[in-house]
Write a protein that holds these residues in place. Sequence first.
Motif, PDB file in Angstrom:
ATOM      1  N   UNK A   1       8.806  63.532  35.972  1.00 45.44           N
ATOM      2  CA  UNK A   1       7.317  63.634  35.553  1.00 45.44           C
ATOM      3  C   UNK A   1       6.766  62.139  35.458  1.00 45.44           C
ATOM      4  N   UNK A   2       7.352  61.405  34.452  1.00 48.35           N
ATOM      5  CA  UNK A   2       6.856  60.022  34.170  1.00 48.35           C
ATOM      6  C   UNK A   2       7.744  58.923  34.638  1.00 48.35           C
ATOM      7  N   UNK A   3       7.415  58.179  35.066  1.00 51.18           N
ATOM      8  CA  UNK A   3       8.035  56.939  35.580  1.00 51.18           C
ATOM      9  C   UNK A   3       8.421  56.155  34.477  1.00 51.18           C
ATOM     10  N   UNK A   4       9.746  55.735  34.042  1.00 53.08           N
ATOM     11  CA  UNK A   4      10.190  55.031  32.885  1.00 53.08           C
ATOM     12  C   UNK A   4      10.323  53.370  33.055  1.00 53.08           C
ATOM     13  N   UNK A   5      10.607  52.960  34.529  1.00 56.76           N
ATOM     14  CA  UNK A   5      10.639  51.891  34.888  1.00 56.76           C
ATOM     15  C   UNK A   5       8.944  51.099  34.633  1.00 56.76           C
ATOM     16  N   UNK A   6       8.973  49.789  33.936  1.00 57.82           N
ATOM     17  CA  UNK A   6       7.526  49.223  34.491  1.00 57.82           C
ATOM     18  C   UNK A   6       7.484  48.679  35.914  1.00 57.82           C
ATOM     19  N   UNK A   7       6.146  48.440  36.190  1.00 59.37           N
ATOM     20  CA  UNK A   7       5.832  47.968  37.569  1.00 59.37           C
ATOM     21  C   UNK A   7       6.564  46.760  37.888  1.00 59.37           C
ATOM     22  N   UNK A   8       7.148  46.478  38.989  1.00 57.48           N
ATOM     23  CA  UNK A   8       7.418  45.222  39.211  1.00 57.48           C
ATOM     24  C   UNK A   8       6.354  44.447  39.921  1.00 57.48           C
ATOM     25  N   UNK A   9       6.449  43.047  40.002  1.00 56.64           N
ATOM     26  CA  UNK A   9       5.507  42.290  40.466  1.00 56.64           C
ATOM     27  C   UNK A   9       4.962  42.403  42.055  1.00 56.64           C
ATOM     28  N   UNK A  10       6.191  43.023  42.797  1.00 59.83           N
ATOM     29  CA  UNK A  10       6.367  43.009  43.940  1.00 59.83           C
ATOM     30  C   UNK A  10       5.711  44.401  44.675  1.00 59.83           C
ATOM     31  N   UNK A  11       5.457  45.148  43.849  1.00 62.57           N
ATOM     32  CA  UNK A  11       5.062  46.622  44.157  1.00 62.57           C
ATOM     33  C   UNK A  11       3.459  46.531  44.624  1.00 62.57           C
ATOM     34  N   UNK A  12       3.174  47.363  45.380  1.00 58.61           N
ATOM     35  CA  UNK A  12       1.750  47.508  45.997  1.00 58.61           C
ATOM     36  C   UNK A  12       0.744  48.048  44.626  1.00 58.61           C
ATOM     37  N   UNK A  13      -0.206  47.287  44.537  1.00 58.95           N
ATOM     38  CA  UNK A  13      -1.136  47.460  43.452  1.00 58.95           C
ATOM     39  C   UNK A  13      -2.147  48.698  43.805  1.00 58.95           C
ATOM     40  N   UNK A  14      -2.395  49.486  42.655  1.00 62.73           N
ATOM     41  CA  UNK A  14      -2.871  50.794  42.958  1.00 62.73           C
ATOM     42  C   UNK A  14      -4.361  50.609  43.037  1.00 62.73           C
ATOM     43  N   UNK A  15      -4.912  51.120  43.758  1.00 66.79           N
ATOM     44  CA  UNK A  15      -6.494  51.184  44.048  1.00 66.79           C
ATOM     45  C   UNK A  15      -7.379  52.421  43.718  1.00 66.79           C
ATOM     46  N   UNK A  16      -8.688  52.200  43.117  1.00 70.29           N
ATOM     47  CA  UNK A  16      -9.494  53.220  42.535  1.00 70.29           C
ATOM     48  C   UNK A  16     -10.667  53.457  43.585  1.00 70.29           C
ATOM     49  N   UNK A  17     -11.105  54.766  43.766  1.00 68.55           N
ATOM     50  CA  UNK A  17     -12.368  54.905  44.035  1.00 68.55           C
ATOM     51  C   UNK A  17     -13.039  55.972  43.364  1.00 68.55           C
ATOM     52  N   UNK A  18     -14.234  55.865  42.963  1.00 67.81           N
ATOM     53  CA  UNK A  18     -14.824  56.811  42.098  1.00 67.81           C
ATOM     54  C   UNK A  18     -15.575  58.018  43.103  1.00 67.81           C
ATOM     55  N   UNK A  19     -15.036  59.398  42.986  1.00 67.66           N
ATOM     56  CA  UNK A  19     -15.687  60.381  43.641  1.00 67.66           C
ATOM     57  C   UNK A  19     -16.779  61.106  43.045  1.00 67.66           C
ATOM     58  N   UNK A  20     -17.951  60.801  43.664  1.00 68.24           N
ATOM     59  CA  UNK A  20     -19.423  61.515  43.083  1.00 68.24           C
ATOM     60  C   UNK A  20     -20.000  62.150  44.214  1.00 68.24           C
ATOM     61  N   UNK A  21     -21.188  62.628  43.817  1.00 66.21           N
ATOM     62  CA  UNK A  21     -21.860  63.241  44.806  1.00 66.21           C
ATOM     63  C   UNK A  21     -23.541  63.343  44.391  1.00 66.21           C
ATOM     64  N   UNK A  22     -24.683  63.072  45.243  1.00 64.53           N
ATOM     65  CA  UNK A  22     -25.903  63.153  44.689  1.00 64.53           C
ATOM     66  C   UNK A  22     -26.251  64.402  44.396  1.00 64.53           C
ATOM     67  N   UNK A  23     -25.869  65.061  43.431  1.00 65.86           N
ATOM     68  CA  UNK A  23     -26.106  66.418  42.883  1.00 65.86           C
ATOM     69  C   UNK A  23     -25.566  66.678  41.445  1.00 65.86           C
ATOM     70  N   UNK A  24     -25.666  68.070  41.221  1.00 64.98           N
ATOM     71  CA  UNK A  24     -25.239  68.405  39.895  1.00 64.98           C
ATOM     72  C   UNK A  24     -24.059  69.041  40.084  1.00 64.98           C
ATOM     73  N   UNK A  25     -23.118  69.048  38.953  1.00 67.89           N
ATOM     74  CA  UNK A  25     -21.753  69.739  39.239  1.00 67.89           C
ATOM     75  C   UNK A  25     -21.045  69.399  40.540  1.00 67.89           C
ATOM     76  N   UNK A  26     -20.545  68.239  40.724  1.00 65.22           N
ATOM     77  CA  UNK A  26     -19.778  67.855  41.837  1.00 65.22           C
ATOM     78  C   UNK A  26     -18.436  68.794  42.155  1.00 65.22           C
ATOM     79  N   UNK A  27     -17.326  68.281  41.320  1.00 64.26           N
ATOM     80  CA  UNK A  27     -16.160  68.947  41.205  1.00 64.26           C
ATOM     81  C   UNK A  27     -15.611  70.024  39.977  1.00 64.26           C
ATOM     82  N   UNK A  28     -16.431  69.794  38.923  1.00 68.59           N
ATOM     83  CA  UNK A  28     -15.972  70.567  37.799  1.00 68.59           C
ATOM     84  C   UNK A  28     -17.319  71.572  37.239  1.00 68.59           C
ATOM     85  N   UNK A  29     -17.293  72.536  38.008  1.00 71.63           N
ATOM     86  CA  UNK A  29     -18.415  73.827  37.922  1.00 71.63           C
ATOM     87  C   UNK A  29     -18.533  73.965  36.488  1.00 71.63           C
ATOM     88  N   UNK A  30     -19.880  73.959  35.906  1.00 72.40           N
ATOM     89  CA  UNK A  30     -20.223  74.218  34.674  1.00 72.40           C
ATOM     90  C   UNK A  30     -20.052  73.117  33.580  1.00 72.40           C
TER      91      UNK A  30
END
Length: 486
Positions: A16-45
């Motif tokens: 479930x959870x990684x107990x080892x710290x990230x090493x310096x050689x690992x690929x770095x995690x990347x983020x995108x934000x997911x949105x839409x030009x609307x009301x109520x994109x992925x969480x209805x209500x």
Amino acid sequence: MARCYRQDRWKASVPFVSTSPASNSQRQIRFNAFDMNCVGHQSPGLWRHPQDKSADYNTIGYWTHLAKVLEKGLFDGLFIADVLGTYDVFGGSNETTLAAGTQVPVNDPFLLVSAMAAVTENLGFGVTAGTAYEHPYPFARRLATLDHLTNGRVGWNVVTGYLPSAARNMGQEDQLEHDERYNHADEYLEVIYKLLEGSWGDEAVVRDREKGIFTDPSKVHEIRHEGTYFKVPGIAITEPSPQRTPVIFQAGASSRGTKFAAENAEAVFVIGPTKEILAGTVKKLRDAVEAAGRDRHDIRIYAMQTIVTGSDEATAQAKFEDYKSYADINGALALISGWMGVDLSTYAPDDVIGEDVKSNAIQSTVETFRKASGDEGKPWTIRQLAEWVGVGGFGPVIVGSGEAVARELIDWAEQTDVDGFNLAYAITPGTFEDVVEFVVPELQKLGAYPTEYAPGTLRNKLFGKGDRLPATHRAERFRLANARRA
């Protein structure tokens, strides 16, 4: 410990959870934000929540504020989804969708980008546009225009369409058959590549004031395209932009969609309810990319996630419980019905999706729901699926303190080979503000997240190999020198 609720329900066999710290050689995690030009994109209500601002989608201020939040958090980009119709499969009408505010009303995503680019310097913008209803000739100009105005920070999320309501309003009875939509899209991209890569030479625009020549006509060429779906004889009417072709995004995970991604995509968005399922999806994609003659890491793969976090575990859990109380079950069923192309109003709440379901919508959605299993390994019921989509839509939800969430994300990345995460929201912009405040610093402490942006265009920020498409990409055969030889 962060709680990954989708993971719990699927009874994954992985830790479930990684107990080892990230090493310096690992690929770095990347983020995108997911949105839409609307009301109520992925969480209805959740638009009803007092802290949610998605109803402000039709104001410039909402988008410019969000862009600045994401850039502060060193997100790769804002991925803006889109549809050109309503979710009217559920119950055979759009009444449920309209009442719930489920991705409607919805405005054009392209018109947001210039304003957000004006208040940021590095944030990228992945804009969704379909190949079904707009001719590639004017669309190529729109892509090039945004690439110019953002100094090369634009990506195009290529979609083929899946809502019958959009097809009907464009004068068709229904969408093209699933695989034919991709055949059509293949030629659509061929025209785009010819226009943006194979029409104007890099030195075509000379701006010679003394000779009175702005563009050297000998360095601009007609593309002379004649295909099954399109005939485009002339030249592109835009000069080359910083990336020429914006970064190509794609999200189809069916067999035909995977082939399309392998040949065209540079960034792919995937959804996997468990690490085990997600790892299989990622491997399938990377294998397909390699089979297409590219390096298996020539694509960035982002997995959909929703994060509910706070200063500590109790705060995060309280937020999650609060959010769940606002979920709209009927709105969720309307979304799922549209994604699957199956009217779930014809099922009883305790029914499950059968093996005989055929879809002309998002085929991978049907397959994922078929694989879904509840607490005893049984297929999920319609009721459970609706509750699942209520907060976070069609992806896992991680709930916990910033540190716990950071370690859980690292574990997902290590076990699945994803490059990063496409983050949906429970409430906006609050969910993104929480990620930037609580999760990003913890990932950085673990050496698992960037501390500054790479220079240049979106493509160079993603790959560090320059602004233009690489020679191994499908577009190479349509570049000017190759097109002239052909």
